[in-house]
Design a protein around this motif. Sequence first.
Motif, PDB file in Angstrom:
ATOM      1  N   GLU A 272      10.357   7.665  -5.637  1.00 12.35           N
ATOM      2  CA  GLU A 272       9.266   7.218  -4.766  1.00 12.35           C
ATOM      3  C   GLU A 272       8.938   5.742  -5.013  1.00 12.35           C
TER       4      GLU A 272
ATOM      5  N   GLU B 217       9.661   4.804   2.871  1.00 13.76           N
ATOM      6  CA  GLU B 217       8.885   5.947   2.392  1.00 13.76           C
ATOM      7  C   GLU B 217       9.836   7.008   1.862  1.00 13.76           C
TER       8      GLU B 217
ATOM      9  N   GLU C 225       9.969  10.807   0.400  1.00 13.54           N
ATOM     10  CA  GLU C 225       9.245  12.074   0.216  1.00 13.54           C
ATOM     11  C   GLU C 225      10.149  13.017  -0.570  1.00 13.54           C
TER      12      GLU C 225
ATOM     13  N   LYS D   3      11.679   6.766   6.750  1.00 12.26           N
ATOM     14  CA  LYS D   3      11.288   7.910   5.904  1.00 12.26           C
ATOM     15  C   LYS D   3      12.540   8.618   5.418  1.00 12.26           C
TER      16      LYS D   3
END
Length: 171
Positions: free
Chosen positions: A47, A56, A58, A13
Amino acid sequence: MTESIRQGTRRHKIVIIDGPNMTNLGARNKKVYGAINSIEELQLFSEEFGDRIGVEVETFVSNFEGAILEYIHATATTADAFIINPAGLTEIGIPTKHALSETSKPVVEVHFANVDAPPTAPRGLPIGPWDSVFRSSVTGVAMGMRQYSYSSAILGLAMALDDETFLGADL
Ligand SMILES: O=C1C[C@@](O)(C(=O)O)C[C@@H](O)[C@@H]1O
């Protein structure tokens, strides 16, 4: 099937934070920021690039440093790495610098422009060069390539996070 560019498969992430004035992307100096039409377009670009390499991404943007600080605090334990375009905070964002440092996560500073370059340079800022307060504490920097500074940072972090020796493991 094409071989993955990464050595790992974990869906890291990566949190991207854009600072003050980036909400105005699209209405800014085209020589510096290019043809991209909005912050939303930039966020979707990042993204989608993350999806393509299996991480991922964000995204967050704010014109207010307090909101940025609270977002960093809220994501500090779940993010594997941060990408920061300090934008209007580049020369003054000490609280943001501290908040990022205190996450103990890798941080890459990005800019559309080469903020170290003089105004006469092709990717220099009309009011540059700027002395970033983030430079002395971030893990790495990608700048001067407009939105591709962001994809460079995403790819570099994805590959670095796949490398178990990257985060300072005992070598
Ligand atoms: O707002 C910005 C954008 C910027 O960070 C960039 O991405 O090139 C450069 C900064 O100097 C400026 O204040």
